[in-house]
Motif scaffolding. Structure first.
Motif, short mmCIF file in Angstrom:
data_model
loop_
_atom_site.label_atom_id
_atom_site.label_comp_id
_atom_site.label_asym_id
_atom_site.label_seq_id
_atom_site.Cartn_x
_atom_site.Cartn_y
_atom_site.Cartn_z
N ILE A 229 -3.89 -6.07 -9.10
CA ILE A 229 -4.72 -5.80 -10.78
C ILE A 229 -4.19 -4.57 -11.03
O ILE A 229 -5.57 -3.48 -10.62
N SER A 230 -3.82 -4.49 -11.78
CA SER A 230 -3.08 -3.14 -12.73
C SER A 230 -4.09 -2.55 -13.24
O SER A 230 -4.52 -3.14 -14.40
N THR A 231 -4.36 -1.16 -13.15
CA THR A 231 -4.94 -0.89 -14.47
C THR A 231 -3.95 0.34 -15.29
O THR A 231 -4.05 1.17 -15.72
N THR A 232 -2.40 0.63 -14.25
CA THR A 232 -1.35 1.14 -15.79
C THR A 232 -0.99 0.49 -16.72
O THR A 232 -1.11 -0.42 -16.21
N ALA A 233 -1.16 1.28 -17.72
CA ALA A 233 -0.37 0.49 -19.30
C ALA A 233 1.17 -0.49 -18.53
O ALA A 233 1.81 0.06 -18.34
N ASN A 234 0.40 -1.07 -19.03
CA ASN A 234 2.54 -2.00 -19.09
C ASN A 234 2.80 -2.84 -17.78
O ASN A 234 4.37 -2.79 -17.79
N ALA A 235 2.13 -2.27 -16.50
CA ALA A 235 2.50 -2.97 -15.58
C ALA A 235 1.76 -3.70 -14.74
O ALA A 235 -0.13 -3.99 -15.41
N PRO A 236 1.75 -4.93 -14.78
CA PRO A 236 1.56 -6.42 -14.64
C PRO A 236 0.71 -6.63 -13.52
O PRO A 236 1.05 -5.53 -12.24
N HIS A 237 -0.56 -7.38 -13.53
CA HIS A 237 -1.42 -7.77 -12.32
C HIS A 237 -0.51 -8.44 -11.60
O HIS A 237 0.34 -9.26 -12.55
N LEU A 238 -0.71 -8.33 -10.36
CA LEU A 238 -0.01 -9.40 -9.24
C LEU A 238 -0.56 -10.35 -8.19
O LEU A 238 0.29 -11.69 -7.63
N ALA A 239 -1.63 -10.23 -8.72
CA ALA A 239 -2.76 -10.68 -7.06
C ALA A 239 -2.67 -11.90 -7.79
O ALA A 239 -2.72 -12.29 -8.68
N GLY A 240 -1.98 -13.05 -6.83
CA GLY A 240 -2.69 -14.30 -7.74
C GLY A 240 -0.72 -14.85 -7.77
O GLY A 240 -1.20 -16.40 -7.90
N GLU B 13 0.78 -1.02 -0.68
CA GLU B 13 0.00 -0.12 0.05
C GLU B 13 0.65 1.73 0.06
O GLU B 13 0.28 2.06 -0.52
N SER B 14 2.18 0.92 -0.06
CA SER B 14 2.74 2.02 0.76
C SER B 14 4.14 2.31 -0.63
O SER B 14 4.32 3.17 -1.54
N SER B 15 4.28 1.37 -0.97
CA SER B 15 4.91 1.84 -2.64
C SER B 15 4.94 1.11 -3.15
O SER B 15 5.58 0.83 -4.74
N CYS B 16 3.84 -0.04 -3.53
CA CYS B 16 3.07 -0.79 -4.88
C CYS B 16 2.18 0.19 -5.43
O CYS B 16 1.64 -0.30 -6.43
N LYS B 17 1.62 0.46 -5.40
CA LYS B 17 0.10 0.42 -5.58
C LYS B 17 -0.38 1.89 -6.43
O LYS B 17 -1.20 1.39 -7.65
N ASN B 18 0.46 2.73 -6.48
CA ASN B 18 0.74 3.64 -7.81
C ASN B 18 0.49 2.78 -9.14
O ASN B 18 -0.15 3.17 -9.84
N CYS B 19 1.44 2.06 -8.86
CA CYS B 19 2.02 0.80 -10.76
C CYS B 19 0.44 -0.53 -10.73
O CYS B 19 -0.43 -0.41 -11.38
N HIS B 20 0.55 -0.77 -9.44
CA HIS B 20 0.01 -2.62 -9.26
C HIS B 20 -1.59 -2.07 -8.85
O HIS B 20 -2.36 -3.07 -8.98
N VAL C 75 -2.94 -7.76 -21.13
CA VAL C 75 -2.61 -7.73 -23.45
C VAL C 75 -0.97 -7.40 -22.51
O VAL C 75 -0.20 -7.72 -23.90
N ASP C 76 -1.13 -6.01 -22.69
CA ASP C 76 -0.24 -5.17 -23.04
C ASP C 76 1.37 -5.31 -21.85
O ASP C 76 2.48 -5.42 -23.39
N TYR C 77 1.69 -5.87 -21.33
CA TYR C 77 2.12 -6.13 -20.32
C TYR C 77 2.78 -7.90 -21.35
O TYR C 77 4.14 -7.48 -21.55
N LEU C 78 2.25 -8.63 -21.55
CA LEU C 78 2.80 -9.61 -21.95
C LEU C 78 2.90 -10.07 -23.69
O LEU C 78 4.31 -10.34 -23.50
N GLN C 79 2.54 -8.47 -24.45
CA GLN C 79 3.10 -7.94 -25.80
C GLN C 79 4.25 -7.51 -25.40
O GLN C 79 5.91 -7.47 -26.18
N ARG C 80 4.68 -6.70 -24.25
CA ARG C 80 6.36 -6.48 -24.26
C ARG C 80 7.02 -6.92 -23.33
O ARG C 80 8.69 -7.40 -23.64
N VAL C 81 6.74 -7.63 -22.43
CA VAL C 81 7.59 -9.20 -22.22
C VAL C 81 8.48 -9.85 -22.99
O VAL C 81 9.41 -10.03 -23.80
N LEU C 82 7.14 -10.34 -24.02
CA LEU C 82 7.26 -10.66 -25.36
C LEU C 82 9.05 -10.60 -25.96
O LEU C 82 9.88 -11.17 -26.78
N HIS C 83 8.28 -9.02 -26.84
CA HIS C 83 9.57 -8.62 -27.30
C HIS C 83 10.81 -8.27 -26.32
O HIS C 83 11.61 -8.17 -27.24
N ASP C 84 9.81 -8.09 -25.29
CA ASP C 84 11.97 -8.41 -24.17
C ASP C 84 12.82 -8.86 -24.56
O ASP C 84 14.09 -9.20 -24.42
#
Length: 405
Positions: A69-80, A57-64, A350-359
Motif C-alpha cells: 500500500i503505497s505512500t509514495t506519490a505516483n507509485a501504485p498500490h500493489l496489494a491485492g 522487503e529488500s527491493s520494493c518497500k521504499n516505493c510501494h 488517484v495520482d497514479y491513475l491520472q499519470r497512467v491515463l496521461h501516459d
C-alpha cells in the motif's frame, strides 16, 4: 491439482461469488513472455509467497511499502493486484518496454522465478482500503458549463441556442469549435475590432471559451431567422471563388475555416467589409473582398444565408458514468478485475491513475486498446475517472486452478 491453463475457477468477493474461465491466448502477451507464463503466479505455494515477501522487503518497500500500500506519490498500490498482471508489468519493465529507469534497475537482474514470487506475494495481500475522506466533486460536463455561460452572457444577442434573430448578429451554430475558439480569442485580444465582444470576453478564460464553443457546436444547425437583402441567384455566381475554402454550399470541411451556410446575411456583409478595409486582418480574404462592391457583397451574403447549415462533426463528451461503463468491461465491476491479466483499478492512488491515463493518451505507455480508449479523454475526464476508481472498494480475488480433464 494439475497445472492446467485451460480452465480457472475464480472465486471473487464481488456480490458473492463469480465464476469465469480463461482460455489460452485470452490477451496479447509481450514478446518476451511465452503464452501461459504469466499464469505461473496463480500456482504459487506458501513457500513461494514467503520468498516473494523477502524480495519485496529488500527491493520494493521504499516505493510501494512491504504491505503493497503505497505512500509514495505516483507509485501504485500493489496489494491485492492481479498476479498475472503484476508479472507481465514486471517483465515489461525488465525488457525496457515501460521506459521507467527506476523500475528497470530494480528488476533488471531478477529471474523469472523471482518475478513470479514477488507478483504472487503482492497479489496475496489485502488491498488498500477505499479513502474515508469525502470524494472529490466530479467536474461538471463541459457542454453543460458552456450552456450555462451561453445562457447568461450570449443568448441575448445570439439566441438561446445560437441561432440569430437579430440582423447583424452572427449565428453560432454550424461552426466548428476550433473556429469559434479562434474567433473569441481574436475578439478578446483585439485582433478583431469589436468593443462589446472584447469587453464580454475579457474575463472569460480559455477553458470557458472551449466550453462555449463545444456547446454551440453541439446545437442543431438552422438558418438565421433574420431578413435578407440581396439576390441569392446573383450571389451564387460570385460564390464560385469561395467554395474552395468554405465549401460549395457554404459548409466548410476545414475546422479552422468557418461555414457560411445559413449565416445572418447582414453579418456576412459586415465581415466582408471589415476584411476589405483591413479591420479584420487576413491577406487572403482582403484580396478577395477587394474586388467586391456593396451590391456584390449583399448578393453573396444572400446566397449563403439561403443555404442549409450542417452541424460540425463533434461528438458529445461522455459523462463519467458512461466512461466507467466502458472501463468496467475489461477492469471489472467498479474496477475489480476478475481476469488475472488485467489490473484492478479500485482503491488505486488517484495520482497514479491520472499519470497512467496521461501516459496512454500520449503513447508513452504502449497499449493499442488503452490508446484508443484514452484518445477521447479530456483533462476533466481523467480527473473524474481517477477519483471515481480511487474511492471504489477493492475486492480480493482468489484464483483456483481446476484439475485438468
Amino acid at each position: 491439482m494439475q497445472r492446467s491453463t485451460k480452465n480457472l475457477l475464480i472465486l471473487a468477493a464481488i456480490a458473492g461469488a463469480a465464476i469465469a474461465s480463461f482460455g489460452p491466448g485470452a490477451t496479447a502477451q509481450p514478446a518476451a513472455v511465452r503464452p501461459g507464463d504469466e499464469l505461473r503466479a496463480l500456482y504459487a505455494t506458501p513457500g513461494d509467497i514467503a520468498d516473494g515477501k523477502r524480495l519485496a522487503e529488500s527491493s520494493c518497500k521504499n516505493c510501494h511499502n512491504a504491505n503493497g500500500i503505497s505512500t509514495t506519490a505516483n507509485a501504485p498500490h500493489l496489494a491485492g493486484q492481479r498476479p498475472a498482471y503484476l508479472y507481465l508489468e514486471l517483465k515489461a519493465y525488465q525488457s525496457g518496454a515501460r521506459g521507467d529507469s527506476t523500475m528497470n534497475t530494480a528488476v533488471k537482474f531478477l529471474s523469472d522465478d523471482a518475478l513470479v514470487k514477488v507478483a504472487a506475494y503482492f497479489a496475496s495481500l489485502d488491498p488498500a482500503p477505499a479513502p474515508t475522506a469525502a470524494p472529490a466533486p466530479a467536474k461538471p460536463d463541459a457542454a453543460q458549463v458552456g450552456k450555462t455561460l451561453a445562457t447568461a452572457a450570449c443568448a441575448g444577442c445570439h439566441g438561446n441556442n445560437g441561432v440569430s434573430q437579430i440582423p447583424g448578429i452572427p449565428s453560432m451554430v454550424g461552426l466548428d469549435p476550433k473556429y469559434l475558439v479562434d474567433s473569441m480569442k481574436a475578439y478578446k485580444n483585439g485582433q478583431r475590432k469589436h468593443d462589446t465582444m472584447k469587453s464580454m470576453l475579457a474575463s472569460v478564460n480559455d477553458v470557458a471559451i472551449n466550453n462555449l464553443a463545444l456547446f454551440y457546436a453541439l446545437q442543431p444547425a438552422a438558418r438565421a431567422k433574420t431578413p435578407v437583402a440581396g439576390d441569392p441567384t446573383a450571389g451564387k455566381e460570385a460564390a464560385a471563388s469561395c467554395g474552395g475554402c468554405h465549401g460549395d454550399l457554404g459548409v466548410s470541411g476545414n475546422p479552422a475555416t468557418p461555414s457560411l451556410a445559413g449565416q445572418d446575411a447582414q453579418y456576412l456583409v459586415a465581415a466582408l467589409q471589415a476584411y476589405k478595409n483591413g479591420t479584420r486582418a487576413d491577406e487572403t480574404m482582403k484580396g478577395l473582398a477587394a474586388a467586391l462592391d456593396d451590391n456584390a457583397m449583399k448578393n453573396l451574403s444572400a446566397f449563403y444565408a439561403a443555404q442549409e447549415p450542417k452541424a460540425p462533426n463533434v461528438r458529445k463528451p461522455l459523462t463519467t458514468e458512461e466512461w466507467t461503463q466502458r472501463c468496467d468491461r475489461c477492469h471489472g465491476l467498479n474496477g475489480n478485475s476478475t481476469d488475472p491479466r488485467l489490473p484492478m483499478l479500485a482503491s488505486q492512488r488517484v495520482d497514479y491513475l491520472q499519470r497512467v491515463l496521461h501516459d496512454y493518451r500520449a503513447r508513452t505507455r504502449k497499449s493499442t486498446e488503452m490508446a484508443a480508449m484514452s484518445d477521447g479523454l479530456s483533462e476533466d475526464d481523467i480527473d473524474n475517472l481517477a477519483n471515481h476508481y480511487a474511492r471504489q472498494k477493492a475486492r480480493a480475488v482468489l484464483f483456483v486452478p481446476l484439475p485438468g480433464k
